[in-house]
Design a protein around this motif. Structure first.
Motif, short mmCIF file in Angstrom:
data_model
loop_
_atom_site.label_atom_id
_atom_site.label_comp_id
_atom_site.label_asym_id
_atom_site.label_seq_id
_atom_site.Cartn_x
_atom_site.Cartn_y
_atom_site.Cartn_z
N LEU A 1 1.34 5.58 6.85
CA LEU A 1 1.55 4.26 6.23
C LEU A 1 2.68 3.49 6.93
N ASP B 1 -7.25 1.17 5.82
CA ASP B 1 -6.70 0.76 4.53
C ASP B 1 -7.72 0.87 3.40
N ARG C 1 -5.47 -0.85 10.46
CA ARG C 1 -5.66 -1.26 9.07
C ARG C 1 -7.12 -1.51 8.74
N LEU D 1 0.81 -1.21 0.00
CA LEU D 1 0.00 0.00 0.00
C LEU D 1 0.85 1.27 0.00
#
Lengths: 428, 428, 428, 428
Positions: D127, D137, D133, D17
């Motif tokens: 990040l 995310d 998450r 990511l």
């Protein structure tokens, strides 16, 4: 008395034409010094144009109407520019849509500045040459007056665009301001009935647009005229008395506009609690009660006059009242770029501060002849549904103004520095 | 010389007020005799009104401004009619949207005719009574002049509506027509420079609207004026010479209109092969080359004048040129309802045939005072973005016209019988 | 159970075609009995048409698509009528502008009624003749269904026009009303997932428009559907909860509309102090809390559903839920011309009262084929930016409706009797 | 097979990511490398936005929906930016008018680039941190997908703006081009009737917008679908057969548009003598007969299909036909920025080249639930009067696309790379 009080020191009417040319052209660049590169494409309404376009169009004007007229073999800097920078000259050919000048990201600013340099160089060659003065010097002066008009528009256009950005950026942070004192109570100027001469009196070096001629006679019934401009404080009284809510003061078309566009104050005024704030070229400020009100339409000017039991002047009355006064006042050169309370220098404010609305629709003087060819389109074809304004504003270059100057805008327009002076009719 | 040539025989200015009242009111009904019941709701554009509305509104005018003024206890025929039949009087209250008068199917025509009868009866009572003449007679005359204006509008409005129906119905099949002969070549009328008196001269019995006063002085530079109206034949020459395709003749706003609305001829003209046909109140006819051109906008009139190397008159020039001429010409009473070639009776066509566009924007005369109260809204609030027309048309009632009469419409308007007379400026 | 409860008794689906023809055609005249002559030219918006035009257009439809199809030598009643009464058939030729049907004062109502008589006579000749049934009977039925659509439109159009007149006239004073009782709390109708057949099942005598075919399979995930229409009382709760002020319930385009047109309630509702009044075909009445809400756009229906934690049905869900129910309900024949609280006869209100908005955009069924020639333009070309409504309203003729009927309007439209039924999605 | 044939090599879906974040964000800057400073304020229509605004808005998205969500104490870079860079999130507050984004000369480009740097730094901190998450995310991925949508729009918007400048500047002079060969004659893809699963199948790492869910069953009647996109050469045949002059092929609303806007070819095509020229991001080129036609509205796509005796696909048919194909084709990464003739790599063109119009209006899938809060406004509120397009175009980033992706635009829109694939219905 400081230089900024007396106005223009750099661009003197008495300059030689070559000096004048370079002085006027430089000022266009100087005006842009305060802009960010991001600002050059700004067009916030169809009536306004982006700075880039003003820079290109004024250059095209010299190229088309001077350089090409002086030399038949002149090759344009870029043949595609004619389409982009022609404003409204039908006889010169097709052109880009006015309302979409804001999408002309190309040519780039750099290319336009090169265009300016190229044309300036060719113009200086011409000015240094043994040119046909009879044929060319009027055209060069016309080009300069034209460029000065666009300098004023560049400022009013950028003011409008900045006002629509919630960040309310200032054009310049460092503008001059001055003490504000209430206007003194001077008697109105009285004029007896009689025949008067109006319009431009031809003279060897005095430039005028074709619409200021011919000089001709009018008969004026007796009147008296206010010896200064209407102030923001006075206009606030009109507002406090329900001025924007009472149809009896308004022209019918003005009243429609008030309602359709929800007008409650001059353009750029916003209420902040109990204060009225004014967006200026120097950023947001409090409304100065002693300064002339500006950014009003003819409708608002007329409604104010009606509320005050007076009327607006006819343009002939204004011109007679102005008389032989020097062109003194609060101009661009004063570096305020905002109207100011009347001062000792030019207490009657005939020139500078605000263009003054008149009752006179913009129409040809008896005997008017528009120039031949494309330049005939400069003025004559707009003589309908516009009203004459006189005197010049705080963003006009001083050397651009004169007593016979006829500016004109539609009655609803507010983005110019347009203000109010009253007249009282007297019994004959 | 037949009565129809001399004009009005029924509605004489010299009639007593009660006879005049009944004569004018009857004519409104008479005008409707030629209509089908289906036609009374017709509204083909926002500027026009349905016949029913004209009938109701003129009646409301008497009720509101005469009957209620004469008698404080007057009870309106129907209190809901005020909202429906108020045209534009802000001080009288809210009203139905102008552009939607065509949806007022109720009150029915029968109810409106009853309304008229009721108000006429009360008015006749008032006229027969020992009324306050100083206070009321001007209002009654105003109501009659107002009704005559609406009689003319009823005809121009129905003409417009019928022209949009592909069946092209005639308003009347039996209208008079007359031989058409080319205009003779008369010298233009010459006027020396000088001070002139303009406007309505007060007199015991002469009615005038407030906008015709006060009488005042103007200075006119020398000019000569065409001794008749411009004909269709002459206008066809302009068209043949590319008049509608050449921007150099046009005001800028006019040229935009030409292109946006695809104008190629006066309103109501249509080409049929090599012929031009003209939709008239008597149905479709060939364009008569000798008759005055009408249904042109100020833009077309100005472009024609420009093409002809002349200009349009200012309203003061027209009034001076008209002088003391009798009100003779081709009026409603001639029963043509269409312009006609000049005749022996009124060869110069100052009155009748066509309202003549002038260069003068509609503005207040110096010293103008609008009436107090609601009637002050009659004229004054429209003094912006309109142009003055003079003389009256083939659908004007004769007794409605006078030398000082100032009609006014926006420059783009074509549905009135508006025509052209030229002026040539002379050297002072 | 009175006849008015069960609906249509005069126009039975089982009638012979000639009886049906005359029954349907007579009803158009019957609908006009309640109108004043003044009402026949009323057009209050481009989407609506004047009563006269509905009468002429439906007649032109029979003339053009039946009489001319049956007999090549058929001579139209008046050849100029094609231009006037063609609605939107490009392949039949040019036509009068839709938004300006309100200026067609000619042909007169009398002439249009003669046109109707003429065409009815010729149609009766044809119906009595040994006609080509295979070719013609579908066209005749199509003409009748078409006329029934215009009967419904005539009523919704006149309601709209009357609502814009401050006199608020009633279409009929004598409409039936019924006791209003709150809806009972019935369980929602549950449907298991599965493949379903949708669309018109061909049968010897069942008419359907081309857009209802072909019958085809769809898969529906499980859902439950409200067993009646949403009431005005329920909609008032949405309003009281800020329904029209909270963007979170609205489609983006709906929210724009709410703000641009200042919607605060269904069309025809106006607050009178603490009461909500409803303009109906019977005049101004109080909002009936138990009656279905109508005159809401798809935007309002969707926002209501969102507020209620539900959604609108897809048209296939509606059709499955409707099932084989009889066409029973509150139709035109009930002589209310207004929605009513659910009754014992048709408590679930699948037919009548209100057209029910669905989430389904109007698009072709898989395998759809539009008819050849001009009649192919009847439905297919509108399959874009419109949404399907199902069920029929209180002004629909009963015999016009069926389970597979797909009505369609743009999402913002409110002048139809359009209402709301909710769906809850279930877990598969 | 070169990398440019296979598409994206820099922005792999499989990236971590943080790498993905920086790759996507960098590309926005990379896209701007080809622009002049003058181009950043360009807005040529209300639907388009200036490059500066795209850069600021995508940054604001991360700041508002990620950084502020991750840390309640987050202080915005500049609190005035919310008003300027909010696109349409009602629940986040008031915002600058969409149609006037072109007047936002301030903040300057430099300030916006600083804004990007600031937010990127904070995002990289996040990040690299031990973030939540589960909560964040998805939001980060949403922000990246959002930024990719704006990357595509930046290109289509700049293409539109450049096309309106008579200089016709190229966005990039150095774009790749490829040999053009006629498409081979492959059999259409046939699908038997049956129940199909449609929509996004949840998976651990597969991102999808809310509008692609829930996965659900549909029943599809049998159909066959064209194994490639319709080419410019084929579209020229439609044009040569009078396609733009024959109403029988057109949806009614499309036919109105053709006439009102004088459409005679796809957007950006201009006739040059007997040639058709195409304005592309690489400048003016000849129309390539073998490349897919693009820049057509749904109206043109539907008319073409009608002319060809076919129809457009429903979105479910497209998704079934697409099946499990890899996301291969002519994307942004191919550096053509223009559609290309089908190649060996992805001969069926399901992905890339052109977004494919479908007959499916954009509506919620059964069981659709829009996200809570402001992000619920991302998709759901636009589900009205828009149509679904599938597959992605030559300016879409490869990693942005997937089989279940539902793009949507109004039916009249042409400035996207929108093209045509045909379907033939088969008998069940």
């Amino acid at each position: 008395m400081t230089p900024s009080e007396t106005g223009d020191v750099t661009v003197e009417p008495s300059l030689e034409l070559d000096s004048l040319f370079n002085a006027v052209r430089s000022r266009s660049s100087e005006l842009c010094d305060a802009l960010e590169p991001d600002d050059f494409l700004l067009q916030s309404m169809p009536d306004a144009s982006p700075p880039k376009w003003h820079l290109g169009h004024t250059t095209w004007f010299f190229e088309t109407f001077v350089l090409a007229a002086a030399d038949e073999s002149y090759v344009p800097f870029d043949p595609s520019y004619g389409y982009l920078f022609n404003s409204y000259y039908e006889s010169v050919g097709a052109r880009h849509v006015r309302a979409e000048r804001g999408i002309l990201s190309r040519p780039t600013l750099g290319q336009i500045m090169n265009y300016r340099k190229h044309v300036d160089a060719r113009m200086n060659d011409l000015l240094a040459s043994d040119r046909d003065r009879a044929k060319l010097d009027f055209l060069i002066e016309l080009g300069l007056q034209h460029e000065q008009q666009h300098q004023e528009l560049l400022l009013t256009d950028i003011k409008h665009a900045f006002s629509r950005n919630s960040l309310l950026p200032a054009y310049r942070d460092s503008l001059k301001t001055s003490d504000s004192t209430p206007p003194t109570d001077e008697p109105w100027l009285l004029f007896e009935p009689g025949i008067r001469d109006i319009g431009h009196a031809p003279s060897p070096d005095g430039f005028a647009f074709d619409n200021e001629s011919p000089r001709h006679r009018v008969f004026l019934e007796p009147f008296e005229i206010q010896p200064r401009l209407v102030t923001c404080g006075e206009f606030l009284e009109f507002m406090a008395d329900g001025g924007y809510e009472r149809p009896e003061f308004w022209l019918s078309e003005g009243w429609d506009r008030v309602n359709r566009e929800s007008w409650t104050a001059p353009l750029y005024w916003n209420r902040d609690g109990s204060n009225w704030m004014n967006f200026t070229l120097g950023g947001l400020r409090q409304v100065d009660h002693n300064a002339p009100v500006t950014h009003v339409s003819l409708f608002e000017a007329d409604a104010y006059a009606s509320w005050a039991g007076c009327r607006l002047p006819f343009e002939s009355e204004w011109e007679v009242a102005c008389g032989d006064r020097e062109v003194e006042g609060n101009f661009y050169e004063a570096e305020r770029l905002h109207p100011a309370a009347a001062t000792r220098v030019a207490p009657q404010q005939f020139f500078g501060d605000a263009w003054e609305w008149t009752l006179s629709s913009y129409s040809p003087y008896p005997g008017y002849r528009q120039s031949a060819g494309a330049l005939g389109e400069y003025n004559g074809k707009f003589m309908c549904n516009q009203y004459v304004l006189r005197g010049g504003s705080c963003v006009s270059p001083r050397s651009h103004l004169r007593r016979s100057y006829r500016n004109f805008f539609p009655a609803h327009v507010r983005w110019q520095f347009s203000g109010i002076r009253l007249v009282r009719q007297l019994q004959a």
